[in-house]
Design a protein around this motif. Structure first.
Motif, short mmCIF file in Angstrom:
data_model
loop_
_atom_site.label_atom_id
_atom_site.label_comp_id
_atom_site.label_asym_id
_atom_site.label_seq_id
_atom_site.Cartn_x
_atom_site.Cartn_y
_atom_site.Cartn_z
N ASP A 124 0.82 -0.64 -0.29
CA ASP A 124 0.50 -0.13 -0.14
C ASP A 124 1.05 1.63 -0.38
N LYS A 125 0.63 1.86 -0.78
CA LYS A 125 1.12 3.95 -1.04
C LYS A 125 0.17 4.54 -0.26
N ALA A 126 0.85 5.62 0.11
CA ALA A 126 -0.26 6.57 0.87
C ALA A 126 -0.87 7.56 0.08
N ASN A 127 -2.57 7.63 0.39
CA ASN A 127 -3.62 7.83 0.01
C ASN A 127 -3.18 9.42 -0.93
N THR A 128 -3.02 10.05 -2.35
CA THR A 128 -2.31 10.93 -2.48
C THR A 128 -3.22 11.55 -2.44
N LEU A 129 -4.71 11.29 -3.41
CA LEU A 129 -5.98 12.62 -2.51
C LEU A 129 -5.89 12.94 -1.63
N GLU A 130 -6.03 12.73 -0.78
CA GLU A 130 -5.75 12.60 1.22
C GLU A 130 -5.19 13.90 1.05
N ALA A 131 -3.44 13.33 0.51
CA ALA A 131 -3.14 14.61 0.92
C ALA A 131 -2.75 15.30 -0.19
N LEU A 132 -3.10 15.79 -0.95
CA LEU A 132 -3.30 16.30 -1.98
C LEU A 132 -4.13 17.84 -1.24
N PHE A 133 -5.31 16.98 -0.79
CA PHE A 133 -7.14 17.64 -1.01
C PHE A 133 -7.40 17.62 0.71
N PRO A 134 -7.19 18.49 2.04
CA PRO A 134 -8.66 18.61 3.05
C PRO A 134 -9.16 18.19 2.86
N VAL A 135 -10.42 17.62 1.68
CA VAL A 135 -11.60 17.29 2.01
C VAL A 135 -12.12 16.10 1.19
N LYS A 136 -13.03 15.61 1.49
CA LYS A 136 -14.00 14.48 1.36
C LYS A 136 -14.06 14.92 -0.37
N LYS A 137 -13.97 13.51 -1.56
CA LYS A 137 -15.13 14.08 -2.85
C LYS A 137 -14.45 15.18 -3.38
N PRO A 138 -12.91 15.60 -3.85
CA PRO A 138 -12.57 16.84 -4.93
C PRO A 138 -12.80 16.75 -5.78
N ILE A 139 -13.19 18.32 -5.90
CA ILE A 139 -13.31 18.62 -6.97
C ILE A 139 -11.78 19.11 -8.01
N ILE A 140 -11.89 19.25 -8.80
CA ILE A 140 -10.81 19.54 -9.34
C ILE A 140 -10.98 20.11 -11.08
N GLY A 141 -10.94 21.42 -11.34
CA GLY A 141 -11.58 21.80 -12.48
C GLY A 141 -10.42 22.12 -12.91
N VAL A 142 -10.47 22.18 -15.00
CA VAL A 142 -9.97 22.10 -15.82
C VAL A 142 -9.83 23.67 -16.95
N ILE A 143 -8.53 24.16 -16.10
CA ILE A 143 -8.48 25.34 -17.98
C ILE A 143 -8.24 24.97 -19.07
N HIS A 144 -8.88 25.07 -20.16
CA HIS A 144 -8.47 24.67 -20.88
C HIS A 144 -7.63 25.83 -22.22
N LEU A 145 -6.83 25.72 -21.85
CA LEU A 145 -5.66 26.94 -22.48
C LEU A 145 -6.18 27.34 -23.83
N LYS A 146 -6.46 28.95 -24.37
CA LYS A 146 -6.26 28.99 -25.23
C LYS A 146 -4.95 28.55 -26.58
N PRO A 147 -5.04 28.34 -27.97
CA PRO A 147 -4.11 28.22 -28.61
C PRO A 147 -2.59 27.93 -28.34
N LEU A 148 -1.39 27.78 -28.29
CA LEU A 148 -0.33 28.47 -27.54
C LEU A 148 0.85 28.41 -29.17
N PRO A 149 2.18 29.15 -28.87
CA PRO A 149 2.50 29.27 -30.06
C PRO A 149 2.76 27.97 -30.21
N GLY A 150 3.20 28.36 -31.77
CA GLY A 150 3.34 26.81 -32.71
C GLY A 150 2.67 25.50 -32.59
N ALA A 151 1.21 25.68 -32.19
CA ALA A 151 0.07 25.13 -32.40
C ALA A 151 -0.72 25.16 -34.14
N PRO A 152 -1.37 24.54 -34.92
CA PRO A 152 -1.91 25.08 -36.04
C PRO A 152 -3.07 26.40 -35.62
#
Length: 282
Positions: free
Chosen positions: A9-37
């Motif tokens: 068994d390894k340490a529970n990463t979610l518990e280590a990262l977040f002080p709440v049950k059932k953490p919610i991670i939101g996504v930032i979808h970046l606009k096109p970056l240099p080099g992208a078509p």
């Protein structure tokens, strides 16, 4: 029933990262970056400013963590073709987000850019990276992809980034599963744990498509790692999915009109977090 142990068994990463049950991670979808078509030469400061505004709306609405990804760099480059211009711009965007909010952040360098994501995470102090295809092989939209785990874990060790966790998709969306068709989802989950992932992700078939509770249960049958939903969570699905999942990554539903390329909608963030709060306090 807990999965058979394949490793200690390894340490529970979610518990280590977040002080709440059932953490919610939101996504930032970046606009096109240099080099992208689809990058049109706009001032990159506009890209970063849009990311910061999304981050503030997510954090202000109670989201527990944020993952930043170069989602608009379509068509996505194969891992070996991800250039320094992408790494530089994604790093700069993450630094802007980190300076704007206090919640933990992670990185997705699409598609399957595990090593570039680890480099960025180390540079900006991010806590995890998401890798869509961590083990085995897969026929993706970009073509044939090998799981990068062996090289990525050695690279993580070499740059001193052992504190950067691996969030790995199981039965990944976007593509064909013909190569691993003779292995159950549970077996694929065991493979990801064996190759030292920290958190597993169960998804639907495309961005925004719902994750079925059965998919989460099949992943659970093969692992003792925490499992998060990685696609399609909406408020009405929270009660059923959170009976089996340990948290969620959500992007598209939180955006205006439910379109991933739009800005974050604070009212949608509030609606989702109200549903999550009810589950946490039940």
């Amino acid at each position: 029933m807990p999965a058979p142990k394949v490793l200690p068994d390894k340490a529970n990463t979610l518990e280590a990262l977040f002080p709440v049950k059932k953490p919610i991670i939101g996504v930032i979808h970046l606009k096109p970056l240099p080099g992208a078509p689809r990058y049109d030469g706009q001032d990159v400061r506009e890209v970063y400013a849009a990311a910061v505004e999304d981050a503030r709306r997510l954090a202000g609405g109670g989201i527990d963590g944020i993952i930043v990804e170069n989602a608009s760099d379509l068509p996505f480059a194969r891992p070996n073709d991800i250039g320094p211009e992408t790494v530089a711009a994604l790093t700069a965007a993450c630094l802007e987000v980190r300076s704007a909010v206090d919640v933990p952040i992670g990185i997705t360098c699409v598609a399957n850019g595990a090593i570039p994501a680890l480099a960025i995470a180390k540079a900006v102090g991010a806590h995890w990276v998401r890798v869509n295809q961590w083990v085995n092989a897969y026929v993706a939209n970009e073509g044939f992809l090998n799981g990068p785990a062996p090289e990525a874990m050695r690279y993580r060790s070499m740059i001193g980034a052992r504190d950067v966790a691996i969030f790995a998709d199981v039965h990944v969306k976007f593509g064909a599963h013909a190569i691993t068709a003779d292995r159950s989802i549970a077996e694929q989950a065991t493979d990801a744990e064996w190759f030292d992932a920290d958190v597993l992700i169960a998804t639907g078939t495309r961005t925004g498509s719902p994750t079925e509770p059965r998919e989460v249960e099949e992943v659970r049958a093969g692992t003792n790692l925490p499992i998060v939903v990685g696609s399609g969570l909406a408020p009405e699905q929270v009660p059923d999915l959170f009976k089996v999942a340990d948290g969620a990554i959500i992007g598209q539903w939180l955006k205006q009109d439910g379109r991933w390329w739009n800005p974050v909608d604070p009212h949608r963030v509030e609606s989702l977090m109200n549903a999550v709060s009810k589950v946490r306090t039940a």
